[in-house]
Motif scaffolding. Structure first.
Motif: not given
Ligand SMILES: Nc1ncnc2c1ncn2[C@@H]1O[C@H](COP(=O)(O)OP(=O)(O)OP(=O)(O)O)[C@@H](O)[C@H]1O
Ligand SMILES: [Mg+2]
Lengths: 240, 324
Positions: B27, B30-31
């Motif tokens: 994930l 995404l950041r």
């Protein structure tokens, strides 16, 4: 079952074993006694391939073991315990048994687990099944070490190097019971090194006396302990 | 399954922790910005080396100092094959795994009889020899000028590489996990603990020690090949001892002898070290100090520290609920 012919081991100038001719019948429980430094452990090291003999030969069930490395000897059914119990301290009690199955056992892992549970039950170690082996007392370690060999169906000849040293009487009885049981039910041959005459008397019909690397005498325990040379060998060492 | 096998770092828990870490890593894109993404991508290369080294040193007790050398062999195998013979990248990568594994097996045989510190010295010498040879044979390898290697995807978009390297790290971790959990894992731990006893009970200790070298070399060699096709230019610098030191630091930071340790240690160390890079030579000193502090305060490493903190927190939460 197990036979040595003129087995000799030199460490430099020291003859740790000299011309040992020993023959153990199938299903026999043989005692091996002798004063400290007599060469008993060396003899077991030669049988299991930890050391190579300087000369002589070793036969197991009609085949020579010479030139075979320790692990192939184990797979031919020759297992041993160590004088100072050697366990895998970073494994649990159960894992210490399972690994013997993985190493040279037959059958499924399921069978092995059942067998391990059965052995722990018999030995009264069930409660400690999942504890690290390092948590066991000295006597329990010796017991667990002994159980290891019984995990293997192909075990034919079990060499025990002072299995009762530092073991309390209750655990000692358990061990004697286990040895008797596996000897009777599966016909396993034993060679037991021990200083404990009372246990040897319970287990062994014949004993071999080793002193300064040589076989002094062989016979029933009471016969050999009455022998003047044997008394000399023991006392000579202790007193000098 | 038995409770016996779920104890002591080879049960299901490490797999769950690893899965969680990989899930979080999936994930991350995404950041974060592209730069950090690239730093993390490289860190997954180190995950493979650290997980491999953990199997070889942590589980089997063979304290090798040549893990980076096998990655180098992999990198140069595919690099040279591509450069001189124009073999397809896929073939080059497979060859990298094979060549590294073969050399690993040979080195494993050569150091069989060596104990602890002598094994470390011999493997260190091997890695140094490799590095110097690659530098000296610059006519073939282009030495410190660097050998250019085609990129895996023909472009430098960081996102696909990130996932490819993450998958590679996850696959290596899974392979090592399966090995550790199988009877082979028992054999390797037994060899570390007491080789004589292991042999006496029927374990072919020679074979399994060489196996550990070969397997960890294959994994490292493959990682090295992927690395080469990502950075596009390789130099003998990747065989430098500082690389090995970094791997050890990663394993220690994650927690030596714990399974998921390297998985957490590698990204953390890589990110911190890329941040410290601006301090030049001093970054090494700062790192050394960090490691010493960690060893002195929390020997079980970062993963254990996190779990510990989590457990405390959980106890608080549960407590609060009990009172409510
Ligand atoms: N690896 C070795 N190198 C040199 N000498 C050795 C070695 N192993 C044993 N010895 C020597 O061989 C002799 C026999 O030792 P061994 O351990 O076989 O005796 P033992 O009968 O088992 O004694 P104990 O009752 O104390 O266990 C001793 O003098 C010992 O010092
Ligand atoms: Mg002895």
């Amino acid at each position: 079952m197990l036979e040595t012919i003129g087995l000799t081991k030199r460490f430099g100038g020291l003859f740790a074993n000299t011309d040992i001719n020993l023959s153990i019948a199938e299903g026999e429980i043989r005692g091996l006694i002798g004063p400290n430094g007599a060469g008993k452990t060396t003899f077991i090291n030669l049988l299991t391939g930890v050391e190579e003999p300087s000369s002589g030969d070793i036969w197991l069930a009609g085949k020579t073991l010479l030139g075979q490395v320790p692990y192939t000897r184990a797979r031919r059914g020759l297992l041993r315990t160590f004088q100072v119990p050697k366990l895998f301290r970073n494994m649990t009690v159960l894992e210490n048994l399972l690994i013997q199955h993985f190493a040279c056992g037959q059958g499924t892992q399921r069978d092995a687990r059942l067998r391990a549970d059965g052995l722990l039950e018999m030995a009264g170690l069930t409660r400690l099944r999942d504890s690290p082996a390092s948590h066991l007392s000295g006597g329990q370690q010796a017991l667990l070490q002994l159980l290891g060999g019984f995990m293997v169906e192909r075990l034919r000849c079990y060499l025990l190097d002072e299995p009762f040293a530092g073991v309390n009487p209750i655990v000692k009885d358990t061990m004697v019971e286990l040895i008797h049981q596996y000897n009777r039910s599966r016909g396993i041959t034993f060679l037991i090194v021990s200083h404990e005459m009372s246990v040897i008397r319970q287990l062994c019909s014949r004993v071999t006396v080793l002193a300064e690397g040589k076989v002094l005498i062989e016979g029933a325990l009471d016969e050999v302990t009455a022998n003047a040379q044997v008394i000399d060998a023991y006392l000579g060492k202790t007193w000098s | 399954m038995s409770r016996g096998l779920t104890r002591r770092g080879c049960g299901l828990r490490p797999l769950l922790i690893s899965g969680l870490l990989i899930g979080v890593a999936a994930l991350v894109p995404l950041r974060v910005n592209d730069y950090l993404l690239q730093v993390l991508t490289i860190s997954f290369y180190y995950v493979v080396l650290a997980v491999s080294w953990n199997l070889l040193a942590g589980y089997t007790g063979q304290f090798s100092l040549a893990q980076q050398a096998f990655a180098t062999i992999g990198a140069y195998t595919t690099g040279m094959l591509g450069h001189y013979y124009h073999v397809p990248i896929a073939v080059g990568i497979v060859a990298a795994g094979l060549v590294s594994g073969l050399v690993g097996a040979i080195l494993g045989v050569m150091v069989l009889r060596l104990r602890a510190i002598y094994l470390a010295i011999a493997t260190w010498a091997f890695a140094e020899t490799l590095r110097i040879t690659l530098t000296a044979a610059y006519e073939f390898t282009r030495g410190d000028l660097g050998l250019s290697v085609p990129t895996l995807l023909g472009n430098l978009d960081p996102l696909p590489y990130y996932y490819i390297f993450l998958a590679m790290a996850a696959a290596s971790t899974l392979i090592v996990y399966l090995v550790v959990r199988s009877p082979i894992g028992f054999f390797l731990r037994a060899i570390k603990d007491d080789e004589l006893r292991a042999a006496s009970m029927g374990i072919n200790t020679t074979f399994w020690k060489v196996f550990a070298f070969a397997l960890t070399s294959v994994l490292s060699g493959l990682a090295g090949a992927f690395y080469a096709h990502y950075v596009a230019v390789i130099s003998p610098q990747i065989a430098d001892f500082t690389e090995m030191a970094k791997i050890i630091v990663m394993v220690i930071v994650g927690g030596i002898g714990t399974f998921a340790g390297p998985l957490a240690g590698a990204p953390v160390v890589q990110v911190v070290s890329s941040f410290l890079h601006q301090y030049g030579q001093w970054s090494n000193v700062i790192f050394a100090v960090l490691v010493i502090v960690l060893m002195r305060t929390y020997r079980d490493g970062g993963i254990a520290l996190l779990l510990h903190a989590f457990r405390l927190l959980w106890a608080r939460v549960a407590d609060g609920r009990g009172q409510a």
